[in-house]
Design a protein around this motif. Structure first.
Motif, short mmCIF file in Angstrom:
data_model
loop_
_atom_site.label_atom_id
_atom_site.label_comp_id
_atom_site.label_asym_id
_atom_site.label_seq_id
_atom_site.Cartn_x
_atom_site.Cartn_y
_atom_site.Cartn_z
N GLU A 118 -3.98 33.84 56.30
CA GLU A 118 -3.26 34.14 55.05
C GLU A 118 -3.95 33.49 53.86
OE1 GLU A 118 1.27 33.84 53.17
OE2 GLU A 118 0.62 32.40 54.71
N LEU A 119 -4.30 32.22 53.99
CA LEU A 119 -4.94 31.52 52.88
C LEU A 119 -6.31 32.11 52.59
CD1 LEU A 119 -4.87 29.27 50.81
CD2 LEU A 119 -5.79 27.71 52.55
N GLN A 120 -7.01 32.51 53.63
CA GLN A 120 -8.32 33.14 53.42
C GLN A 120 -8.18 34.37 52.53
OE1 GLN A 120 -10.37 34.20 57.06
NE2 GLN A 120 -11.60 35.74 56.01
N LEU B 299 -0.96 27.02 46.67
CA LEU B 299 0.34 27.63 46.40
C LEU B 299 1.19 26.83 45.42
CD1 LEU B 299 1.33 28.86 49.98
CD2 LEU B 299 0.33 30.19 48.10
N HIS B 300 1.02 25.50 45.43
CA HIS B 300 1.92 24.66 44.64
C HIS B 300 1.22 23.65 43.72
CE1 HIS B 300 4.98 26.33 47.22
NE2 HIS B 300 4.42 25.80 48.30
N GLY B 301 -0.06 23.41 43.92
CA GLY B 301 -0.75 22.40 43.11
C GLY B 301 -1.77 22.97 42.15
N TRP B 302 -1.75 24.31 42.00
CA TRP B 302 -2.72 24.99 41.14
C TRP B 302 -2.55 24.56 39.69
CZ3 TRP B 302 -6.54 27.15 43.57
CH2 TRP B 302 -7.37 28.08 42.94
N PRO B 303 -3.62 24.18 39.00
CA PRO B 303 -3.50 23.77 37.59
C PRO B 303 -2.97 24.90 36.72
CG PRO B 303 -5.63 23.13 38.50
CD PRO B 303 -5.00 24.04 39.51
N ILE C 102 -8.08 35.72 44.68
CA ILE C 102 -8.30 34.91 43.48
C ILE C 102 -9.76 35.04 43.01
CG2 ILE C 102 -8.39 32.55 42.57
CD1 ILE C 102 -6.08 31.88 44.49
N TYR C 103 -10.68 35.03 43.96
CA TYR C 103 -12.10 35.03 43.62
C TYR C 103 -12.77 36.36 43.98
CZ TYR C 103 -11.31 30.07 42.95
OH TYR C 103 -10.84 28.86 42.50
N ALA C 104 -12.04 37.44 43.82
CA ALA C 104 -12.57 38.76 44.16
C ALA C 104 -13.83 39.08 43.35
CB ALA C 104 -11.51 39.83 43.93
N LYS C 105 -13.86 38.69 42.07
CA LYS C 105 -15.05 38.95 41.25
C LYS C 105 -16.27 38.22 41.78
CE LYS C 105 -13.20 37.80 37.28
NZ LYS C 105 -13.05 37.56 35.81
N ASP C 106 -16.09 36.96 42.17
CA ASP C 106 -17.21 36.19 42.70
C ASP C 106 -17.74 36.80 44.00
OD1 ASP C 106 -16.78 34.49 40.61
OD2 ASP C 106 -15.94 32.86 41.81
N LYS D 166 -10.26 16.28 44.32
CA LYS D 166 -9.06 15.95 43.57
C LYS D 166 -7.95 15.38 44.44
CE LYS D 166 -10.58 17.58 39.63
NZ LYS D 166 -10.95 16.68 38.52
N LYS D 167 -7.88 15.81 45.71
CA LYS D 167 -6.73 15.49 46.55
C LYS D 167 -7.09 14.70 47.79
CE LYS D 167 -3.84 17.80 43.98
NZ LYS D 167 -2.75 17.13 43.26
N ILE D 168 -8.26 14.05 47.79
CA ILE D 168 -8.76 13.44 49.01
C ILE D 168 -7.84 12.35 49.56
CG2 ILE D 168 -10.16 11.62 47.93
CD1 ILE D 168 -12.37 12.46 49.98
N ASP D 169 -7.04 11.70 48.71
CA ASP D 169 -6.13 10.65 49.17
C ASP D 169 -4.68 11.14 49.21
OD1 ASP D 169 -8.07 8.69 49.58
OD2 ASP D 169 -8.11 8.21 47.45
N LYS D 170 -4.47 12.42 49.09
CA LYS D 170 -3.12 12.97 49.08
C LYS D 170 -2.83 13.62 50.42
CE LYS D 170 -2.78 11.99 44.66
NZ LYS D 170 -1.91 10.92 44.15
N LYS D 171 -1.55 13.89 50.66
CA LYS D 171 -1.14 14.53 51.90
C LYS D 171 -0.99 16.03 51.75
CE LYS D 171 1.23 10.42 53.68
NZ LYS D 171 2.50 9.86 54.21
N MET D 172 -1.17 16.56 50.56
CA MET D 172 -1.06 17.99 50.32
C MET D 172 -2.19 18.73 51.00
SD MET D 172 -1.01 19.99 46.62
CE MET D 172 0.50 19.20 46.09
N SER D 173 -1.85 19.76 51.79
CA SER D 173 -2.87 20.56 52.44
C SER D 173 -3.55 21.47 51.43
CB SER D 173 -2.25 21.41 53.54
OG SER D 173 -1.42 22.42 52.99
#
Length: 244
Positions: free
Chosen positions: A206-208, A109-113, A214-218, A96-103
């Motif tokens: 932190e991100l890990q 944190l900020h781009g979540w649908p 978020i994916y604790a069930k998985d 989704k973000k391959i051409d964007k500068k968002m990490s």
């Protein structure tokens, strides 16, 4: 995807090689990608019938939304594939973000649908367990394969369906081919070759942990762990961004 010819239902979790599996069954039915509606791989405008793309229905939505009788669903062989959630998220981010500068961290944190279950963008990031289990924790598919063991597990699926040829194709429609060539061409002119990086390189501690929550069930159900392998250029060839 529903195949009445082979009495099966495929629950397509995004970014787990689902389009390759769909193309496999389209070939078996002698259908082109433009004729995919016949396998219920079509767009949808009615929230009562499921999400924007019916290919991304959860297991229970197949019968709750009226696409198949529940007794028939239980009779058919149902299957799906899951993937390491940390890696799957990187694949989605790159897609989704391959051409964007968002990490990746900024994306989380900020781009979540927004949490709109009808919206396909949100379907791409919900826990995989939500596709395959009901609210009581009951598994709703007969077989859960692993993206990491894709070919062997898909061979098992084919064996259950009495299908002799188990070779998964690349996306072979003209649309898929053009899109692949476009990506390859675009990749030649990118200075940041992020596609070939191991997924762990996109995470700090932190991100890990955030993604683990978020994916604790998985993680619990499928036993995945965050992996930092001995990494070198020879095993940097796996393209984690292309599985659909």
């Amino acid at each position: 995807m529903i195949s009445h010819q082979f009495n099966c239902v495929f629950v397509h979790i995004p970014k787990t090689a689902g389009q390759s599996i769909e193309h496999f069954f389209l070939n078996l039915h002698n259908l082109t990608w433009k004729e995919k509606d016949q396998l219920l791989l079509k767009k949808n405008t009615d929230p009562q019938k499921g999400p924007e793309r019916l290919a991304h229905m959860t297991a229970k939505e197949y019968y709750q939304c009226g696409h198949i009788e529940q007794k028939d669903y239980q009779h058919y062989f149902s299957f799906s594939f899951v993937r390491n959630p940390w890696e799957r998220l990187v694949s989605e981010y790159l897609h989704k973000k391959i051409d964007k500068k968002m990490s990746l961290k900024e994306f989380v944190l900020h781009g979540w649908p927004s949490q709109n279950i009808f919206c396909d963008k949100y379907r791409h990031i919900i826990p995989q367990a939500d596709y395959l289990y009901d609210e009581y924790g009951q598994q709703l598919v007969d077989f859960i394969g692993r993206f990491e063991n894709l070919h062997n597990d898909f061979s098992y699926v084919c064996k259950q369906l009495n299908i002799a040829d188990t070779s998964l194709p690349h996306k072979n429609s003209s649309y898929g081919f053009r899109r692949l060539i476009t990506r390859k061409f675009r990749h030649l002119f990118r200075t940041d070759k992020r596609v070939n990086s191991h997924y762990s390189e996109y995470y700090d501690d932190e991100l890990q942990e955030i993604v683990a929550e978020i994916y604790a069930k998985d993680i619990e159900l499928f036993g995945y762990e965050f992996d930092k392998p001995a990494y070198n250029k020879l095993n940097a060839q796996v393209n984690i961004a292309t599985a659909s």
